[in-house]
Scaffold this motif. Structure first.
Motif, PDB file in Angstrom:
ATOM      1  N   GLU A  76       0.832  -1.210   0.000  1.00 41.61           N
ATOM      2  CA  GLU A  76       0.000   0.000   0.000  1.00 41.61           C
ATOM      3  C   GLU A  76       0.864   1.258   0.000  1.00 41.61           C
ATOM      4  N   TYR A  79       2.348   1.766  -3.437  1.00 43.30           N
ATOM      5  CA  TYR A  79       1.250   2.128  -4.334  1.00 43.30           C
ATOM      6  C   TYR A  79       0.906   3.612  -4.175  1.00 43.30           C
ATOM      7  N   LYS A  80       0.717   4.039  -2.931  1.00 41.00           N
ATOM      8  CA  LYS A  80       0.360   5.438  -2.686  1.00 41.00           C
ATOM      9  C   LYS A  80       1.461   6.395  -3.153  1.00 41.00           C
ATOM     10  N   GLU A  81       2.716   6.013  -2.921  1.00 41.38           N
ATOM     11  CA  GLU A  81       3.819   6.898  -3.275  1.00 41.38           C
ATOM     12  C   GLU A  81       4.007   7.035  -4.788  1.00 41.38           C
ATOM     13  N   LYS A  83       1.685   5.783  -7.394  1.00 45.15           N
ATOM     14  CA  LYS A  83       0.528   5.587  -8.272  1.00 45.15           C
ATOM     15  C   LYS A  83       0.322   6.737  -9.254  1.00 45.15           C
ATOM     16  N   THR A 119      -5.866   0.281  -0.683  1.00 46.66           N
ATOM     17  CA  THR A 119      -6.639   0.972  -1.729  1.00 46.66           C
ATOM     18  C   THR A 119      -6.216   0.534  -3.130  1.00 46.66           C
TER      19      THR A 119
END
Length: 189
Positions: A76, A79-81, A83, A119
């Motif tokens: 996660e 992914y957040k960093e 995306k 997410t």
């Protein structure tokens, strides 16, 4: 003049044959991309991998009751960093190893959100090995289908790196964390 005409015709035929061979090679490589697959996500909605063209992708088989389950947190985080920088993570829950993903899609969704705030996209639960192996994992594990290498899914949280053209680049086994330098450096390239 006849010799010149003969040479020109020979060159044309040679170039034409070369072009046809290149077109066949390009077409063969296109079929060796992840973009040919359509699967369902956890909600039963279709997900078309061709929508990921131009992005780097980390595909991972997940499980809720595994010693590697805390890797959801690192998945996660990367992914957040990244995306918004042309990268995504795709999770495939699988119950192939000691029954470590016994839940339904709804159970999996709830577990991932409550425990790890996940997410990134998670797909429908599949099989990643054996006779009922999902077609996408047949692609990931068989050189004749992916054009790069053979591999075997040895445990939960095995990672497959896919480049911006949909081609397999590398495989990392469970012990390699999602935020390991080799993975993060690849994402940043």
């Amino acid at each position: 003049m006849k010799n010149l005409l003969f040479i020109m015709c020979s060159v044309f035929l040679l170039l034409n044959g070369f072009t046809q061979a290149q077109n066949k090679k390009t077409k063969a490589m296109d079929t060796k991309s992840i973009y040919q697959f359509k699967v369902n996500n956890l909600y039963g909605e279709p997900f078309d991998f061709s929508t990921l063209k131009g992005k780097k992708v980390l595909i991972v088989n997940t499980a809720s009751k595994c010693g590697f389950t805390p890797q959801y947190e690192q998945l996660e985080a990367i992914y957040k960093e990244y995306k918004d920088k042309g990268f995504t993570v795709i999770g495939f829950p699988a119950n192939n190893f000691n029954g470590q993903e016994p839940g339904t899609n709804k159970d999996i969704e709830t577990f991932c959100k409550i425990n790890y705030g996940v997410t990134f996209p998670i797909m429908d639960k599949i099989s990643v090995k054996g006779k009922d192996m999902s077609p996408i994992y047949q692609f990931l594990t068989q050189k004749e289908k992916n054009g790069v290498k053979d591999s075997e899914v040895k445990w939960n949280f095995q990672k497959y790196l896919i480049d911006e053209k949909g081609h397999l680049v590398e495989v990392y086994y469970s012990k390699t964390k999602p935020d390991a330098p080799e993975i993060v450096n690849w994402i940043k390239q």
